[in-house]
Motif scaffolding. Structure first.
Motif, PDB file in Angstrom:
ATOM      1  N   ARG A   5      18.489 -23.084 -16.654  1.00 28.47           N
ATOM      2  CA  ARG A   5      19.076 -22.823 -17.974  1.00 28.47           C
ATOM      3  C   ARG A   5      20.061 -21.657 -17.944  1.00 28.47           C
ATOM      4  NH1 ARG A   5      16.792 -25.614 -22.053  1.00 28.47           N
ATOM      5  NH2 ARG A   5      15.101 -26.981 -21.372  1.00 28.47           N
ATOM      6  N   ALA A   6      20.942 -21.615 -18.921  1.00 27.16           N
ATOM      7  CA  ALA A   6      21.955 -20.545 -18.988  1.00 27.16           C
ATOM      8  C   ALA A   6      21.292 -19.236 -19.402  1.00 27.16           C
ATOM      9  CB  ALA A   6      23.050 -20.915 -19.971  1.00 27.16           C
ATOM     10  N   GLU A   7      21.669 -18.156 -18.737  1.00 23.50           N
ATOM     11  CA  GLU A   7      21.114 -16.837 -19.067  1.00 23.50           C
ATOM     12  C   GLU A   7      21.850 -16.190 -20.227  1.00 23.50           C
ATOM     13  OE1 GLU A   7      19.735 -13.789 -16.168  1.00 23.50           O
ATOM     14  OE2 GLU A   7      20.694 -15.147 -14.751  1.00 23.50           O
ATOM     15  N   MET A   8      23.019 -16.742 -20.585  1.00 20.06           N
ATOM     16  CA  MET A   8      23.849 -16.093 -21.605  1.00 20.06           C
ATOM     17  C   MET A   8      24.862 -17.097 -22.151  1.00 20.06           C
ATOM     18  SD  MET A   8      26.066 -14.337 -18.702  1.00 20.06           S
ATOM     19  CE  MET A   8      24.542 -14.335 -17.781  1.00 20.06           C
ATOM     20  N   THR A   9      25.463 -16.741 -23.254  1.00 21.28           N
ATOM     21  CA  THR A   9      26.568 -17.517 -23.781  1.00 21.28           C
ATOM     22  C   THR A   9      27.732 -17.423 -22.796  1.00 21.28           C
ATOM     23  OG1 THR A   9      25.868 -16.909 -25.987  1.00 21.28           O
ATOM     24  CG2 THR A   9      28.096 -17.808 -25.763  1.00 21.28           C
ATOM     25  N   ALA A  10      28.303 -18.571 -22.435  1.00 21.73           N
ATOM     26  CA  ALA A  10      29.350 -18.543 -21.409  1.00 21.73           C
ATOM     27  C   ALA A  10      30.159 -19.831 -21.449  1.00 21.73           C
ATOM     28  CB  ALA A  10      28.718 -18.387 -20.027  1.00 21.73           C
ATOM     29  N   ASN A  11      31.284 -19.799 -20.770  1.00 17.08           N
ATOM     30  CA  ASN A  11      32.059 -21.020 -20.550  1.00 17.08           C
ATOM     31  C   ASN A  11      31.702 -21.569 -19.176  1.00 17.08           C
ATOM     32  OD1 ASN A  11      33.719 -20.543 -22.947  1.00 17.08           O
ATOM     33  ND2 ASN A  11      34.528 -18.846 -21.732  1.00 17.08           N
ATOM     34  N   VAL A  12      31.686 -22.888 -19.061  1.00 14.67           N
ATOM     35  CA  VAL A  12      31.413 -23.498 -17.756  1.00 14.67           C
ATOM     36  C   VAL A  12      32.739 -23.573 -17.012  1.00 14.67           C
ATOM     37  CG1 VAL A  12      30.562 -25.528 -16.543  1.00 14.67           C
ATOM     38  CG2 VAL A  12      29.515 -24.829 -18.719  1.00 14.67           C
ATOM     39  N   TRP A  13      32.854 -22.807 -15.935  1.00 11.94           N
ATOM     40  CA  TRP A  13      34.100 -22.765 -15.181  1.00 11.94           C
ATOM     41  C   TRP A  13      34.122 -23.869 -14.121  1.00 11.94           C
ATOM     42  CZ3 TRP A  13      35.213 -19.673 -10.315  1.00 11.94           C
ATOM     43  CH2 TRP A  13      36.548 -19.891  -9.909  1.00 11.94           C
ATOM     44  N   LYS A  14      33.081 -23.938 -13.280  1.00 13.40           N
ATOM     45  CA  LYS A  14      33.057 -24.943 -12.209  1.00 13.40           C
ATOM     46  C   LYS A  14      31.679 -25.576 -12.104  1.00 13.40           C
ATOM     47  CE  LYS A  14      36.837 -24.284  -9.172  1.00 13.40           C
ATOM     48  NZ  LYS A  14      37.423 -23.493  -8.129  1.00 13.40           N
ATOM     49  N   VAL A  15      31.676 -26.898 -11.952  1.00 19.16           N
ATOM     50  CA  VAL A  15      30.435 -27.611 -11.673  1.00 19.16           C
ATOM     51  C   VAL A  15      30.504 -28.036 -10.214  1.00 19.16           C
ATOM     52  CG1 VAL A  15      29.028 -29.625 -12.240  1.00 19.16           C
ATOM     53  CG2 VAL A  15      30.236 -28.385 -14.062  1.00 19.16           C
ATOM     54  N   VAL A  49      19.277 -33.028  -7.254  1.00 20.61           N
ATOM     55  CA  VAL A  49      19.779 -32.812  -8.616  1.00 20.61           C
ATOM     56  C   VAL A  49      19.582 -34.113  -9.401  1.00 20.61           C
ATOM     57  CG1 VAL A  49      21.806 -32.243 -10.004  1.00 20.61           C
ATOM     58  CG2 VAL A  49      21.474 -31.135  -7.773  1.00 20.61           C
ATOM     59  N   SER A  50      18.676 -34.081 -10.387  1.00 22.22           N
ATOM     60  CA  SER A  50      18.422 -35.317 -11.131  1.00 22.22           C
ATOM     61  C   SER A  50      19.301 -35.415 -12.369  1.00 22.22           C
ATOM     62  CB  SER A  50      16.946 -35.420 -11.501  1.00 22.22           C
ATOM     63  OG  SER A  50      16.551 -34.266 -12.197  1.00 22.22           O
ATOM     64  N   ALA A  51      19.819 -34.267 -12.841  1.00 18.04           N
ATOM     65  CA  ALA A  51      20.728 -34.324 -13.987  1.00 18.04           C
ATOM     66  C   ALA A  51      21.596 -33.074 -14.027  1.00 18.04           C
ATOM     67  CB  ALA A  51      19.927 -34.419 -15.286  1.00 18.04           C
ATOM     68  N   VAL A  52      22.859 -33.257 -14.401  1.00 14.76           N
ATOM     69  CA  VAL A  52      23.742 -32.119 -14.670  1.00 14.76           C
ATOM     70  C   VAL A  52      24.097 -32.214 -16.145  1.00 14.76           C
ATOM     71  CG1 VAL A  52      25.938 -31.003 -14.154  1.00 14.76           C
ATOM     72  CG2 VAL A  52      24.666 -32.119 -12.320  1.00 14.76           C
ATOM     73  N   ALA A  53      23.744 -31.187 -16.907  1.00 12.99           N
ATOM     74  CA  ALA A  53      23.850 -31.284 -18.362  1.00 12.99           C
ATOM     75  C   ALA A  53      25.163 -30.734 -18.912  1.00 12.99           C
ATOM     76  CB  ALA A  53      22.669 -30.562 -19.009  1.00 12.99           C
ATOM     77  N   VAL A  54      25.997 -30.160 -18.039  1.00 11.63           N
ATOM     78  CA  VAL A  54      27.235 -29.551 -18.533  1.00 11.63           C
ATOM     79  C   VAL A  54      28.451 -30.078 -17.772  1.00 11.63           C
ATOM     80  CG1 VAL A  54      26.133 -27.404 -19.279  1.00 11.63           C
ATOM     81  CG2 VAL A  54      27.002 -27.588 -16.939  1.00 11.63           C
ATOM     82  N   ALA A  55      29.608 -29.919 -18.378  1.00  7.85           N
ATOM     83  CA  ALA A  55      30.871 -30.292 -17.728  1.00  7.85           C
ATOM     84  C   ALA A  55      31.782 -29.069 -17.755  1.00  7.85           C
ATOM     85  CB  ALA A  55      31.516 -31.451 -18.478  1.00  7.85           C
ATOM     86  N   GLU A  56      32.757 -29.045 -16.868  1.00  7.56           N
ATOM     87  CA  GLU A  56      33.698 -27.929 -16.825  1.00  7.56           C
ATOM     88  C   GLU A  56      34.421 -27.797 -18.162  1.00  7.56           C
ATOM     89  OE1 GLU A  56      36.122 -28.256 -13.265  1.00  7.56           O
ATOM     90  OE2 GLU A  56      34.324 -28.185 -11.988  1.00  7.56           O
ATOM     91  N   GLY A  57      34.487 -26.587 -18.680  1.00 12.11           N
ATOM     92  CA  GLY A  57      35.137 -26.356 -19.969  1.00 12.11           C
ATOM     93  C   GLY A  57      34.169 -26.280 -21.132  1.00 12.11           C
ATOM     94  N   ASP A  58      32.913 -26.702 -20.904  1.00  8.29           N
ATOM     95  CA  ASP A  58      31.916 -26.611 -21.975  1.00  8.29           C
ATOM     96  C   ASP A  58      31.590 -25.148 -22.283  1.00  8.29           C
ATOM     97  OD1 ASP A  58      31.725 -29.323 -21.933  1.00  8.29           O
ATOM     98  OD2 ASP A  58      29.651 -29.418 -21.193  1.00  8.29           O
ATOM     99  N   VAL A  59      31.126 -24.909 -23.497  1.00  5.38           N
ATOM    100  CA  VAL A  59      30.569 -23.606 -23.843  1.00  5.38           C
ATOM    101  C   VAL A  59      29.058 -23.780 -23.925  1.00  5.38           C
ATOM    102  CG1 VAL A  59      30.422 -21.794 -25.600  1.00  5.38           C
ATOM    103  CG2 VAL A  59      32.623 -22.880 -25.101  1.00  5.38           C
ATOM    104  N   VAL A  60      28.307 -22.937 -23.202  1.00  6.71           N
ATOM    105  CA  VAL A  60      26.849 -23.007 -23.278  1.00  6.71           C
ATOM    106  C   VAL A  60      26.309 -21.768 -23.970  1.00  6.71           C
ATOM    107  CG1 VAL A  60      26.500 -24.484 -21.253  1.00  6.71           C
ATOM    108  CG2 VAL A  60      26.645 -22.003 -20.940  1.00  6.71           C
TER     109      VAL A  60
END
Lengths: 70, 454
Positions: A5-15, A49-60
Motif C-alpha cells: 500500500r501507499a505510505e503517502m499521497t503521491a503521484n505514480v511516476w513509474k510502474v 505479482v497477482s495484481a497491479v492496482a495503479v497506472a502511471e500518472g495516477d494519484v494515490v
C-alpha cells in the motif's frame, strides 16, 4: 498474499512490474513521486505479482492499494 | 522611470516565499499580484496579494513553470515587474529574457549572468579563470562511463558525480571506486535528463569531511558588488539543506576575508546584479575553500542574513531592480550583529525524511523575542503532493549562538502542526546534538544522527 500500500499521497511516476511477474524481496515495484521526491515502493517478500492496482500518472492516497504479491 | 521604486509587482511563485515577497512589497506601497495553481487557491499568499490570478492546473509544468501563462497574467494585471522567488523559473535565463523583452523589470540578475552560472561546468571554468578557488574536476561534459572512469583516474577517488544543469542535490552522488562510479554515472544521467532535460555530467574531487558555507552578495545598481557575510548550511539530508545559520561557527578572521573576497570576485566575473549566493565547500581538515556553484536568485535561507544584518533583502532587490541605491552605505557595511539559525519545517517524517502531505488540522506558530516564522500555510489549508515539502521556516536570532540555540529549542517546542507529517522532532534532536551545539559539525551530521538510530 501481501498487499503493498501507499505510505503517502503521491503521484505514480513509474510502474516497473506487471501482473504475472516474479519478484524477489526488496525489488522495486512502483516508483511514486511526492513533493519533488521519488519514493520506490518495495516488495516485502518474494512471489508472483497477482495484481497491479495503479497506472502511471495516477494519484494515490495514503493506504491505497498499489499491488498484490502472492 | 528614474529614481523611483517600481510601483507594481507580480510574484511568480507560491507558498512561503510568495508570501514573504508580498509582505515587503505591501510595506513599501507596491501593488502586488499573485499567480496560483488550482491546488493553491486557499493559501495565504493568494489572499494577501492585492490581486490574484489563477494560471493553471496543479502540476508545476502547467502552472508555476508555465512562462507564457505567467507573462499573460503580468500583461493582464499591468504590472511593472516580476519577482521569481526561488525554484521554478527563478534561474531560467530564457524566462528572464522573455520578461525583459515584454518590457517588464526582472527582479534578478541579467539573463547573461544567469546563463554563465547556470551550467556548472562552464561556471567552474569561468570561476577558475577569475581566480576563485575551484576543486579539481572535469572541464567538459563527460559523455559516457568509459570517459568517466578515465577522468576519475586523473582526479583521484573519491569523486562527486553531478548533473551539469542540476541543483537541489538531485542526481548527485559520491563514488569511491570504479564500480560505484559506474552506478553513480547512470543514476546522475537519468536524473539529469528527467529533471533538467540535459544529460551533461560533471565529475569533481569529493571532499569527504566538509562544511557548506555560502556568501550572500548584492550586485548594486551602480555595478559594485558587496558581500553581506556568510551562512553555514552544513545540516543536510539527501544533499539538501534543512537548517542554516549565520555567521558560520567555522569561519573566523582571515578565512572570512578570503571567503567574502572570493564571492565578490565570482560576482564581478559575471557582472552580477541583484541578490545572489556563492556557495563553497570548506574542507574542515585543510581549511581550503572550493567553489560549488552560484545561485542567481534569492535563497531559501536568506532570512538568517537578514536577522544578523538588519536588512530586508527583498527591499534591496526591489531597489536594485528599480535602479536605486541600497538602503545602507556600501562603504560602511555594518558588522553582523548576534547569531541566527533557520530550521526548515518540512512535511516529512523526522526519521527517514519521507514526504507526508495532508490537510492541516492544527497550526500554531511560536512567537516571542528573536523568533520569526515565514510560513506558507495556515489552519484548514492543505499540503498537496505537487510541490516541495516546505511548510514554514522557523528563524531565531539571539545576541550570541547560545541564546539563539535556547530560543530555537523553545520555539520548536511551541510550534504545533497536525495533519501532514512534520520534522519538528528532528529539530528537537538536532538542537541537543553535541556536535551541533558545539558548532563543530560537518555535512554528514544528519547521516551520523540517523546511523545511531536502532
Amino acid at each position: 498474499m501481501a498487499e503493498v500500500r501507499a505510505e503517502m499521497t503521491a503521484n505514480v511516476w513509474k510502474v516497473l512490474v506487471a501482473q504475472g511477474d516474479t519478484v524477489a524481496d526488496g525489488d522495486t515495484l512502483v516508483i511514486l513521486e511526492s513533493m519533488k521526491m521519488e519514493i520506490p515502493v518495495i516488495a516485502e517478500g518474494g512471489g508472483t505479482v497477482s495484481a497491479v492496482a495503479v497506472a502511471e500518472g495516477d494519484v494515490v492516497q495514503e493506504d491505497d492499494l498499489i499491488a498484490t504479491v502472492d | 522611470m528614474p529614481n523611483s521604486l517600481l510601483n507594481s509587482l507580480l510574484v511568480a511563485n507560491r507558498g512561503e516565499i510568495a508570501r514573504r515577497i508580498i509582505r515587503t512589497a505591501n510595506r513599501l506601497g507596491i501593488r502586488t499580484v499573485a499567480v496560483y495553481s488550482e491546488a493553491d487557491a486557499d493559501l495565504p499568499f493568494v489572499a494577501e496579494a492585492d490581486e490574484a490570478i489563477e494560471i493553471g492546473p496543479p502540476q508545476p509544468a502547467d502552472s508555476y513553470l508555465n512562462a507564457s501563462a505567467i507573462l499573460t497574467a503580468a500583461a493582464q494585471a499591468g504590472v511593472a515587474a516580476i519577482h521569481p522567488g526561488y525554484g521554478f523559473l527563478s534561474e531560467n535565463a530564457d524566462f528572464a529574457q522573455a520578461v525583459e523583452d515584454a518590457g517588464l523589470i526582472w527582479v534578478g540578475p541579467a539573463p547573461e549572468s544567469m546563463r554563465a552560472m547556470g551550467d556548472k561546468i562552464a561556471a567552474r571554468n569561468l570561476m577558475s579563470t577569475a581566480g576563485v578557488p575551484v576543486a579539481l574536476g572535469t572541464p567538459e561534459p563527460v559523455p559516457d562511463v568509459f570517459q568517466a572512469l578515465g577522468e576519475a583516474q586523473r582526479i583521484g577517488y573519491p569523486v562527486m558525480v553531478k548533473a551539469a544543469a542540476g541543483g537541489g542535490g538531485i542526481g548527485m552522488s559520491a563514488a569511491h571506486n570504479d564500480d560505484e562510479l559506474k552506478a553513480a554515472f547512470e543514476t546522475a544521467r537519468s536524473r539529469a535528463e528527467r529533471f533538467f532535460a540535459d544529460p551533461s555530467i560533471l565529475l569533481e574531487k569529493y571532499v569527504p569531511v566538509a562544511r557548506h558555507v555560502e556568501v550572500q552578495i548584492l550586485g548594486l545598481a551602480d555595478g559594485r558588488i558587496v558581500a553581506l557575510g556568510e551562512r553555514d548550511c552544513s545540516v543536510q539530508r539527501r544533499h539538501q539543506k534543512v537548517a542554516e545559520e549565520a555567521p558560520s561557527p567555522a569561519v573566523t578572521g582571515a578565512l572570512r576575508e578570503q571567503l567574502l573576497g572570493a564571492a565578490i570576485k565570482a560576482g564581478e566575473a559575471v557582472n552580477y546584479r541583484n541578490a545572489g549566493t556563492v556557495e563553497f565547500l570548506l574542507d574542515t581538515a585543510s581549511g581550503e575553500l572550493s567553489f560549488l556553484e552560484m545561485n542567481t536568485r534569492l535563497q531559501v535561507e536568506h532570512p538568517v542574513t537578514e536577522m544578523v544584518t538588519g536588512l530586508d533583502l527583498v527591499e534591496e532587490q526591489l531597489r536594485i531592480a528599480s535602479g536605486l541605491a541600497p538602503t545602507f552605505d556600501p562603504d560602511k557595511l555594518p558588522p553582523p550583529s548576534g547569531h541566527s539559525i533557520e530550521m526548515r519545517i518540512y512535511a516529512e517524517d523526522p526519521k527517514r525524511f519521507l514526504p507526508g502531505p495532508g490537510a492541516i488540522t492544527d497550526w500554531v506558530e511560536p512567537t516571542g523575542e528573536g523568533v520569526r516564522v515565514d510560513s506558507g500555510y495556515a489552519p484548514n489549508t492543505t499540503v498537496t503532493p505537487f510541490y516541495d515539502p516546505l511548510l514554514a521556516k522557523l528563524i531565531v536570532h539571539g545576541k550570541d549562538r547560545s541564546e539563539a540555540l535556547d530560543r530555537a529549542r523553545k520555539a520548536v517546542r511551541e510550534f504545533a502542526v497536525a495533519g501532514p507529517k512534520n520534522n519538528l522532532e528532528f529539530f528537537t534532536e538536532l538542537l541537543d546534538n553535541a556536535d551541533f551545539v558545539s558548532g563543530a559539525y560537518d555535512c554528514k551530521i544528519v547521516d551520523r544522527m540517523r546511523a545511531k538510530q536502532p
